[in-house]
Write an enzyme that holds these catalytic residues in place. Structure first.
Site, short mmCIF file in Angstrom:
data_model
loop_
_atom_site.label_atom_id
_atom_site.label_comp_id
_atom_site.label_asym_id
_atom_site.label_seq_id
_atom_site.Cartn_x
_atom_site.Cartn_y
_atom_site.Cartn_z
N THR A 171 55.69 44.31 48.29
CA THR A 171 54.98 45.04 47.23
C THR A 171 55.92 45.64 46.20
OG1 THR A 171 53.13 45.56 48.67
CG2 THR A 171 53.49 47.05 46.82
N THR A 187 56.21 46.01 53.33
CA THR A 187 56.06 47.01 54.40
C THR A 187 55.31 46.49 55.62
OG1 THR A 187 54.00 47.90 53.48
CG2 THR A 187 56.06 48.91 52.73
N SER A 197 55.63 39.90 52.93
CA SER A 197 56.26 39.93 54.26
C SER A 197 55.29 39.51 55.36
CB SER A 197 56.87 41.29 54.55
OG SER A 197 55.89 42.23 54.92
N1 ASP Z 1 51.77 42.76 51.91
C1 ASP Z 1 52.92 43.48 51.43
C2 ASP Z 1 54.13 42.96 52.16
O1 ASP Z 1 54.30 43.26 53.31
C3 ASP Z 1 52.75 44.93 51.68
C4 ASP Z 1 53.88 45.80 51.23
O2 ASP Z 1 54.96 45.40 50.90
O3 ASP Z 1 53.67 47.02 51.25
O4 ASP Z 1 54.91 42.24 51.59
#
Ligand code: ASP
Length: 329
Positions: A13, A93, A60
């Site tokens: 993100t 995350t 991710s």
């Molecule tokens: N879906 C995103 C990821 O894990 C969520 C984030 O980065 O907060 O890449």
């Protein structure tokens, strides 16, 4: 003397942009970071950084063991080429805690500390938490960081091998529910791997126990060449030991050489599998108890030990050792 940091961008993100399908990874983050640093003069005063992008940047949710191995190889190669005081990894995350645990094992012995961070809202948004997390993690290097893998999020530095994502939308998303690490005991024998060891991808399973779990469902999960499995047990390490067929499935898998480790489904506390007969029977079936390890840590440790070629027979010894602070309480 300024510190030199290697910034590794994997996606997430923090660097995403809005598309017709929702937020998606984007490659233009280095330029945005150099611009944003103008508002953080203390960063430039304390350190210089170089950039390494793992292409293509990903959400991710697509993270795999192959990505972890590539990340490790790229980091080790970059540090061999040019000395750095530390590494900051930018990561989505959703699986950040898994990567932190896996890297804690994969990068054992690396001379530079590694800090993972990300953001709950993209850097382009006015209310973003990206810069606080990113520049905060870099500024953490102004103090002497202990070797190993850390997570920096929402103003806190957390141990990489015990961290979990606990909230899906709050900025304060990452927590450590077992704050104390058991002592890193002196080892009687040479640890079978460090950041230079060749590690291969491994076929792993995660199986939560739940009331009504049928033996054939567990059998299916543990078949097909699975080499290791994390069994998510109840409380202090119990399970349906009264189900003879299910217990046979576990015994047979262990006899085939599948390494089965048990963790507790409780987010805090430690396992004490001898406390109840139901726990002792799981132990007797060959399930290795994991103390206070998180699912992320258990999965990362299984991956590294099995991927480094540790045999099923040696696994019990290494499983009990606290190699990277993974045994929390
Ligand atoms: N879906 C995103 C990821 O894990 C969520 C984030 O980065 O907060 O890449």
């Amino acid at each position: 003397m300024k510190k030199r940091i290697l910034v590794v961008y994997t996606g997430g993100t923090i660097g995403m942009v809005m598309t017709d399908a929702g937020y998606a990874p984007d490659s233009g983050f280095e330029r945005k970071m150099r611009e944003a640093q103008n508002d953080w003069p203390e960063v430039g005063a304390a350190l210089d950084w170089s950039w390494l992008a793992v292409e293509p940047p990903i959400d991710s949710a697509d993270m795999t063991q192959r990505h972890w191995l590539e990340m490790r190889d790229r980091i080790v190669a970059a540090l061999a080429q040019e000395a750095h005081d530390g590494v900051v990894v930018l990561h989505g995350t959703d699986t950040l805690a898994y990567t932190a645990s896996a890297l804690a094992f994969l990068l054992r012995g690396l001379p530079a500390p590694v800090v993972l961070t990300g953001a709950m809202r993209p850097a382009g948004q006015p209310d973003t938490d990206a810069w606080g997390n990113l520049f905060g993690s870099m500024l953490a290097y102004r103090e002497a960081l202990s070797p190993g893998v850390h997570v920096y999020f929402h103003g806190r530095l957390l141990p990489g091998a015990r961290v979990t994502k606990l909230h899906s939308d709050l900025d304060d998303a990452f927590h450590v529910l077992r704050p104390e690490s058991l002592p890193l005991q002196p080892l009687r024998q040479q640890i079978p791997f460090d950041y230079r060891t060749r590690v291969q991808e491994v076929k792993l399973a995660v199986a939560p126990l739940y009331p009504g779990l049928r033996a054939e469902v567990l059998r299916a999960l543990l078949s097909g060449g699975v080499q290791g499995a994390v069994l998510e047990c109840y409380g202090t390490g119990t399970g349906p030991a009264g189900d003879a067929t299910l217990m046979d499935v576990l015994r047979q898998a262990v006899a085939r050489g599948v390494v089965i480790v048990g963790i507790s489904q409780c987010p805090a506390g430690r396992m004490a599998p001898g406390q109840y007969a139901a726990g002792s029977l799981l132990r007797q079936a060959g399930v290795l108890p994991s103390g206070g390890m998180t699912r992320e840590a258990a999965l990362g440790k299984l991956f590294c030990l099995l991927g480094a070629g540790v045999s099923a027979a040696d696994m019990a010894f290494w499983w009990e050792c606290n190699l990277c602070g993974e045994h929390g309480q």
